[in-house]
Design a protein around this motif. Structure first.
Motif, mmCIF file in Angstrom:
data_model
loop_
_atom_site.group_PDB
_atom_site.id
_atom_site.type_symbol
_atom_site.label_atom_id
_atom_site.label_comp_id
_atom_site.label_asym_id
_atom_site.label_seq_id
_atom_site.Cartn_x
_atom_site.Cartn_y
_atom_site.Cartn_z
ATOM 1 N N ARG A 201 -71.320 38.313 61.857
ATOM 2 C CA ARG A 201 -70.171 37.610 61.314
ATOM 3 C C ARG A 201 -69.619 36.652 62.363
ATOM 4 O O ARG A 201 -69.666 36.924 63.568
ATOM 5 C CB ARG A 201 -69.073 38.599 60.877
ATOM 6 N N SER A 202 -69.103 35.541 61.891
ATOM 7 C CA SER A 202 -68.438 34.552 62.740
ATOM 8 C C SER A 202 -66.992 34.437 62.291
ATOM 9 O O SER A 202 -66.719 34.336 61.085
ATOM 10 C CB SER A 202 -69.136 33.192 62.635
ATOM 11 N N TRP A 203 -66.082 34.448 63.248
ATOM 12 C CA TRP A 203 -64.654 34.431 62.931
ATOM 13 C C TRP A 203 -63.972 33.309 63.706
ATOM 14 O O TRP A 203 -64.394 32.932 64.800
ATOM 15 C CB TRP A 203 -63.999 35.769 63.296
ATOM 16 N N SER A 204 -62.906 32.814 63.134
ATOM 17 C CA SER A 204 -62.154 31.708 63.716
ATOM 18 C C SER A 204 -60.715 32.127 63.957
ATOM 19 O O SER A 204 -60.131 32.864 63.158
ATOM 20 C CB SER A 204 -62.185 30.506 62.774
ATOM 21 N N ALA A 205 -60.159 31.610 65.058
ATOM 22 C CA ALA A 205 -58.739 31.807 65.314
ATOM 23 C C ALA A 205 -57.899 30.699 64.686
ATOM 24 O O ALA A 205 -56.671 30.732 64.769
ATOM 25 C CB ALA A 205 -58.482 31.856 66.821
ATOM 26 N N GLY A 206 -58.584 29.734 64.050
ATOM 27 C CA GLY A 206 -57.863 28.687 63.349
ATOM 28 C C GLY A 206 -58.090 27.316 63.927
ATOM 29 O O GLY A 206 -57.559 26.986 64.986
ATOM 30 N N ASP A 207 -58.929 26.512 63.256
ATOM 31 C CA ASP A 207 -59.156 25.111 63.593
ATOM 32 C C ASP A 207 -59.724 24.464 62.344
ATOM 33 O O ASP A 207 -60.693 24.987 61.752
ATOM 34 C CB ASP A 207 -60.134 24.966 64.756
ATOM 35 N N ALA A 208 -59.197 23.347 61.929
ATOM 36 C CA ALA A 208 -59.586 22.757 60.652
ATOM 37 C C ALA A 208 -61.070 22.424 60.600
ATOM 38 O O ALA A 208 -61.756 22.743 59.611
ATOM 39 C CB ALA A 208 -58.745 21.504 60.390
ATOM 40 N N VAL B 236 -72.060 29.136 64.463
ATOM 41 C CA VAL B 236 -71.809 30.032 63.338
ATOM 42 C C VAL B 236 -73.113 30.723 62.965
ATOM 43 O O VAL B 236 -74.172 30.077 62.906
ATOM 44 C CB VAL B 236 -71.285 29.246 62.112
ATOM 45 N N ARG B 237 -73.059 32.030 62.765
ATOM 46 C CA ARG B 237 -74.164 32.761 62.130
ATOM 47 C C ARG B 237 -73.554 33.784 61.188
ATOM 48 O O ARG B 237 -72.619 34.503 61.575
ATOM 49 C CB ARG B 237 -75.069 33.431 63.163
ATOM 50 N N ILE B 238 -74.078 33.860 59.979
ATOM 51 C CA ILE B 238 -73.625 34.839 58.984
ATOM 52 C C ILE B 238 -74.869 35.551 58.481
ATOM 53 O O ILE B 238 -75.791 34.918 57.961
ATOM 54 C CB ILE B 238 -72.875 34.163 57.827
ATOM 55 N N GLU B 239 -74.895 36.861 58.639
ATOM 56 C CA GLU B 239 -76.104 37.638 58.334
ATOM 57 C C GLU B 239 -75.782 38.832 57.450
ATOM 58 O O GLU B 239 -74.935 39.653 57.781
ATOM 59 C CB GLU B 239 -76.743 38.121 59.640
ATOM 60 N N ASP B 240 -76.489 38.895 56.332
ATOM 61 C CA ASP B 240 -76.395 40.033 55.422
ATOM 62 C C ASP B 240 -77.745 40.727 55.324
ATOM 63 O O ASP B 240 -78.804 40.101 55.476
ATOM 64 C CB ASP B 240 -75.998 39.577 54.013
ATOM 65 N N ASP B 241 -77.716 42.021 55.017
ATOM 66 C CA ASP B 241 -78.923 42.808 54.743
ATOM 67 C C ASP B 241 -79.086 42.898 53.232
ATOM 68 O O ASP B 241 -78.184 43.364 52.529
ATOM 69 C CB ASP B 241 -78.794 44.198 55.349
ATOM 70 N N MET C 28 -70.887 27.185 55.687
ATOM 71 C CA MET C 28 -71.962 28.129 56.003
ATOM 72 C C MET C 28 -71.881 29.379 55.138
ATOM 73 O O MET C 28 -72.902 29.941 54.737
ATOM 74 C CB MET C 28 -71.915 28.490 57.480
ATOM 75 N N GLU C 29 -70.674 29.818 54.843
ATOM 76 C CA GLU C 29 -70.498 30.970 53.952
ATOM 77 C C GLU C 29 -71.076 30.672 52.578
ATOM 78 O O GLU C 29 -71.799 31.486 51.984
ATOM 79 C CB GLU C 29 -69.009 31.310 53.853
ATOM 80 N N SER C 30 -70.785 29.491 52.057
ATOM 81 C CA SER C 30 -71.303 29.106 50.748
ATOM 82 C C SER C 30 -72.827 29.009 50.761
ATOM 83 O O SER C 30 -73.503 29.486 49.840
ATOM 84 C CB SER C 30 -70.685 27.768 50.331
ATOM 85 N N ILE D 187 -74.973 20.235 54.957
ATOM 86 C CA ILE D 187 -73.733 20.540 55.684
ATOM 87 C C ILE D 187 -73.500 19.518 56.792
ATOM 88 O O ILE D 187 -72.384 19.008 56.970
ATOM 89 C CB ILE D 187 -73.785 21.970 56.250
ATOM 90 N N LEU D 188 -74.541 19.201 57.538
ATOM 91 C CA LEU D 188 -74.405 18.214 58.612
ATOM 92 C C LEU D 188 -73.932 16.870 58.063
ATOM 93 O O LEU D 188 -73.090 16.193 58.666
ATOM 94 C CB LEU D 188 -75.738 18.043 59.339
ATOM 95 N N LYS D 189 -74.462 16.513 56.887
ATOM 96 C CA LYS D 189 -74.083 15.240 56.276
ATOM 97 C C LYS D 189 -72.673 15.302 55.702
ATOM 98 O O LYS D 189 -71.840 14.407 55.942
ATOM 99 C CB LYS D 189 -75.075 14.907 55.166
#
Length: 444
Positions: free
Chosen positions: A258-265, A417-422, A274-276, A305-307
């Motif tokens: 999981r990747s978490w943010s402390a808050g930045d637009a 960012v990395r989001i990993e599910d099993d 990335m979640e989507s 996403i890059l675009k």
């Protein structure tokens, strides 16, 4: 534990073993649990890691010097169970639990006693397949690890029994509780070491129990794919956390990031994108799908996403793929098989003979190239990183002008960012089972 599910699991393994033995010309299968190993010129042992073939049959992960004999036509496998009389260390307890009734068990107190209970004559005649590391050998019992037999077992192991999936669901639940605790520690301003400690406490694990070393990366450290350290001191500002951390139950692993943010637009926009994308990729886990196609689909989504976010502004998505710009931002594979090992065996097998299914050209780090089948458990772990070494090469190349370097510099402060599910592939036409998301949902 559902005893019926375990009995069905053992029946499946027995049938696989008997078929493999018959096809490879052996009369029985002997599996060594392994031995405890010591550091060079030292009396300090490494953490014991059991032979995965051994723990495929038994929920025993801390039992060196034991042996399992599978005999076609016999009602029960024979377990030679090492239980020394030791006052320096805590020895294994007496065999107990749901699994005991399914085995013929013989207790030994010294490693060499195993020879009294095992078929030395079969081994001498070359009719005994012995799976294990070379250092597990006893006189007359030397692992031969027949390649053809291992290929048959490894290929079949890609598809999990219901007993195995039950253990993996429990491992996911254990890991998810700990991920929630780690996020809370991050938001409270903890250091990497403190976040790791919070993870261990919530999981009920110690470091020696983890299926792999936790990756706990704050800020720029998230750009190191296998970041291996844990700073004791919190950074002046904790902007982001990337935590890749698992758990295990009865020898079966969970592998969650999981990747978490402390808050930045800008970083939050990247996280949302990335979640989507990750959820869409999970939806591609279907029976009959070539896993390589999911990997290539990942790169198409990364290009989008890059675009969309303006990270790469003056280049089409098609051109990014053709010129492999996406590999600068996601250099690893989309995932791997999961089970008894975090990177479970058999990921490159085209069939049960051991023939290899090649990786897509230009994608050397993909760990799974098989066509998905019902019961396969895989990870889906897209990432998008700002890795200085790779960005330096991009900046020196012909496409540097297409990149919004100001935005890249800003996002580099968050690492990546990395989001990993099993995820478990289900029957044809059925949606996948997401072990990770189900575990998070169960927490409420």
């Amino acid at each position: 534990m559902n005893s019926a599910a375990y009995a069905h699991h053992l029946a499946s393994l027995q049938q696989r073993a008997e078929d493999a033995l018959a096809r490879c010309g052996f009369d029985a299968l002997l599996i060594a649990s392994g031995i405890e190993k010591y550091a060079f010129l030292d009396d300090r042992p490494y953490l014991f890691a059991p032979n995965p073939h051994f723990k495929h049959w038994l929920p025993l992960t801390q039992h060196p010097n034991s042996w399992l004999l599978i005999r076609p036509g016999q009602q029960k496998p024979l377990l030679v169970y090492y239980q020394p009389d030791d006052y320096w260390h805590v020895p294994p307890s007496a065999p107990s639990g749901f699994w005991v009734e399914h085995f013929e068990i013989r207790i030994i107190s010294t490693p060499d006693e195993a020879r009294q209970h095992l078929p030395l004559q079969l081994a001498a005649a070359g009719r005994l397949a012995i799976i294990g590391e070379a250092d597990a050998a006893l006189e007359g019992l030397v692992p031969n690890n027949p390649a053809a037999l291992l290929n048959l077992l490894h290929y079949a192991r890609g598809c999990k029994t219901e007993y195995e999936l039950t253990q993996m669901r429990a491992a996911s639940a254990r890991a998810v509780r700990a991920h929630v605790a780690a996020r809370q520690a991050f938001l409270a301003g903890a250091s990497e070491a403190q976040i790791h400690a919070a993870y261990l406490a919530a999981s009920g694990h110690t470091d020696r129990d983890l299926p792999y070393g936790n990756i706990v990366a704050l800020n720029e450290h998230g750009a190191v794919l296998h970041y291996q350290y844990q700073d004791l001191t919190p950074p002046t500002q904790s902007r982001s956390l990337l935590i890749d951390a698992g758990a295990q139950v009865a020898g079966y692993a969970a592998d969650i990031t999981r990747s978490w943010s402390a808050g930045d637009a800008d970083f939050d926009a990247l996280l949302a994108a990335m979640e989507s994308a990750q959820l869409a990729l999970v939806g591609e886990v279907r029976a009959g799908v070539d896993y390589r196609d999911i990997h290539l689909s990942t790169h198409a989504r990364i290009a989008s996403i890059l675009k969309t976010l303006g990270i790469v502004k003056a280049m089409s998505e098609e051109a990014m793929l053709a010129e492999r710009i996406t590999s600068t931002f996601m250099p690893h594979g989309i995932g791997h098989l999961l089970g008894l090992q975090v990177h479970d065996v058999g990921g490159f097998m085209a069939d049960e003979t051991g023939a290899l299914a090649p990786k897509p050209e230009g994608h050397p780090y993909l760990r799974l190239t098989r066509t998905l089948q019902p019961g396969m458990a895989v990870t889906i772990e897209p990432g998008l990183y700002f890795i200085p070494t790779l960005l330096k090469a991009l900046r020196a190349g012909p496409h540097a002008g297409a990149v919004n370097w100001g935005l890249v510099e800003h996002l580099s402060r968050y690492g990546g960012v990395r989001i990993e599910d099993d995820v478990v592939c289900r029957a044809a036409g059925a949606p996948p089972e997401n072990l990770t998301r189900d575990a998070f949902a169960a927490l409420g």
